[in-house]
Enzyme design. Structure first.
Site, PDB file in Angstrom:
ATOM      1  N   ASP A 199      37.491  31.460  34.740  1.00 55.24           N
ATOM      2  CA  ASP A 199      39.060  31.098  34.787  1.00 55.24           C
ATOM      3  C   ASP A 199      39.722  32.029  35.777  1.00 55.24           C
ATOM      4  O   ASP A 199      40.745  32.821  35.336  1.00 55.24           O
ATOM      5  CB  ASP A 199      39.580  31.107  33.290  1.00 55.24           C
ATOM      6  CG  ASP A 199      41.043  30.680  33.338  1.00 55.24           C
ATOM      7  OD1 ASP A 199      41.379  29.678  34.268  1.00 55.24           O
ATOM      8  OD2 ASP A 199      41.714  31.076  32.325  1.00 55.24           O
ATOM      9  N   ASP A 219      34.557  43.208  37.655  1.00 56.70           N
ATOM     10  CA  ASP A 219      34.440  41.885  38.481  1.00 56.70           C
ATOM     11  C   ASP A 219      33.513  40.937  37.522  1.00 56.70           C
ATOM     12  O   ASP A 219      32.296  41.174  37.640  1.00 56.70           O
ATOM     13  CB  ASP A 219      34.116  41.986  39.815  1.00 56.70           C
ATOM     14  CG  ASP A 219      33.877  40.653  40.751  1.00 56.70           C
ATOM     15  OD1 ASP A 219      33.915  39.587  39.907  1.00 56.70           O
ATOM     16  OD2 ASP A 219      34.055  40.697  41.823  1.00 56.70           O
ATOM     17  N   SER A 229      42.159  33.312  25.971  1.00 61.80           N
ATOM     18  CA  SER A 229      40.660  32.786  25.667  1.00 61.80           C
ATOM     19  C   SER A 229      39.784  33.781  24.971  1.00 61.80           C
ATOM     20  O   SER A 229      39.343  33.313  23.975  1.00 61.80           O
ATOM     21  CB  SER A 229      40.170  32.490  27.021  1.00 61.80           C
ATOM     22  OG  SER A 229      40.043  33.580  27.936  1.00 61.80           O
ATOM     23  N   GLU A 280      37.888  41.798  32.894  1.00 59.06           N
ATOM     24  CA  GLU A 280      39.081  41.705  33.315  1.00 59.06           C
ATOM     25  C   GLU A 280      39.292  42.859  34.432  1.00 59.06           C
ATOM     26  O   GLU A 280      38.961  43.997  34.416  1.00 59.06           O
ATOM     27  CB  GLU A 280      40.083  41.835  32.352  1.00 59.06           C
ATOM     28  CG  GLU A 280      41.566  41.916  32.731  1.00 59.06           C
ATOM     29  CD  GLU A 280      42.060  40.827  33.666  1.00 59.06           C
ATOM     30  OE1 GLU A 280      41.884  39.519  33.355  1.00 59.06           O
ATOM     31  OE2 GLU A 280      42.739  41.183  34.906  1.00 59.06           O
ATOM     32  N   HIS A 321      37.027  36.139  33.331  1.00 55.53           N
ATOM     33  CA  HIS A 321      38.338  36.272  33.707  1.00 55.53           C
ATOM     34  C   HIS A 321      39.326  36.328  32.464  1.00 55.53           C
ATOM     35  O   HIS A 321      39.884  35.393  32.214  1.00 55.53           O
ATOM     36  CB  HIS A 321      38.902  35.384  34.735  1.00 55.53           C
ATOM     37  CG  HIS A 321      38.274  35.489  35.984  1.00 55.53           C
ATOM     38  ND1 HIS A 321      36.744  34.934  36.091  1.00 55.53           N
ATOM     39  CD2 HIS A 321      38.614  35.914  37.387  1.00 55.53           C
ATOM     40  CE1 HIS A 321      36.387  35.179  37.454  1.00 55.53           C
ATOM     41  NE2 HIS A 321      37.457  35.872  38.064  1.00 55.53           N
TER      42      HIS A 321
END
Ligand SMILES: C[S@@+](CC[C@H](N)C(=O)[O-])C[C@H]1O[C@@H](n2cnc3c(N)ncnc32)[C@H](O)[C@@H]1O
Length: 257
Positions: free
Chosen positions: A177, A156, A100, A118, A42
């Site tokens: 995350d 995903d 991140s 993402e 994520h």
């Protein structure tokens, strides 16, 4: 779905804790010569402007990175993390905050690979654009491009994780995350690493934050304790919950106590 935008939360206390731990994990992984794959399920947008309308509106970074920004008395590990943030703000004014993927890009070594996922279309575009600019800047500085070192996918991350493990080098650092916008996020966070092949040392952030375990943080937990009159959590716990202070913020709050 898709109402969460990390730009509102970038640099807040939960980000500070998460990215500080992330730097430590990369440094740990860097101790062995064998290259590893960093998987960010994520990713968010990668870089955030703290003078954007979203960041200014929430002002969350003021209680996070802004509180460390001027300090020159930080313990060495925390100073390493703040140094990374300072490096992307050479003017000395706190304007940009690393997500991140950017932290990974800076602390992982040239031979390590980054796989970034993402799902939000706008944040995926921003992520791609931010890394395009970073690569262009590096090229200007005379740095050689590392080809397929970084792969960004609009996909995903929970699904992708399954097919990426184990990576060729059999070493991976995985950051999971999610925004916890959907209930399934809780289940996926709990289940995914366990279902991954045991041969790969999957690092899962929540499991690694000692304070979180010690405090027994539940997925949706109590607001952090605060002295009377200090903060929404103390004044009005229901309003605090309505504002979406869920697992990540709680985890960080518990750990920072
Ligand atoms: C908490 S933010 C990530 C912040 C980022 N890890 C950082 O530290 O800078 C969560 C992100 O996950 C994205 N997202 C939500 N569900 C996803 C999924 N199933 N796969 C990939 N990304 C997802 C959201 O759009 C959001 O940008």
């Amino acid at each position: 779905m898709f109402s969460y935008r990390h730009a509102y939360h970038a640099g807040n206390h939960a980000d500070v804790l998460k990215h500080f731990v992330q730097v430590q994990l990369h440094q740990y992984m860097n101790q062995k010569d064998t290259a590893y794959t960093y998987i960010d399920t994520h990713s968010g947008a990668g870089v955030y402007a703290l003078d954007s309308a979203q960041a200014v509106k929430s002002g969350e970074y003021l209680e996070g990175i802004a509180r460390l920004w001027e300090r020159d008395d930080l313990p060495a590990p925390l100073a390493d993390y703040v140094k990374l943030v300072r490096a992307m703000n050479p003017s000395g004014r706190l304007r940009y905050y690393p997500g991140s993927p950017y932290v990974a890009e800076q602390v992982a070594r040239p031979e390590d690979r980054l796989r970034l996922f993402e799902l939000h279309p706008a944040d995926t575009r921003l992520l791609v654009e931010n890394f395009r600019k970073l690569e262009a800047h590096k090229a200007e500085q005379g740095e050689r491009s590392r080809g397929r070192r970084i792969l960004i996918e609009h996909a995903d991350g929970f699904q992708a994780l399954k097919s990426l493990l184990p990576p060729p080098s059999r070493r991976a650092l995985v950051l999971i995350d999610p925004p916890y916008e959907v209930k399934l996020d809780y289940k996926h966070v709990r289940d995914r690493p366990r279902r991954s092949p045991r041969t790969v040392p999957v690092r899962h952030l929540r499991g690694l934050v000692p304070g979180a375990a010690a405090h027994g943080v539940a997925p949706v937990c109590r607001p952090p304790e605060a002295p009377a009159g200090q903060g929404m959590a103390a004044r009005d716990p229901d309003a605090w919950r309505r504002r979406g202070r869920t697992a990540r913020a709680c985890t960080a709050a518990a750990c920072s106590s």
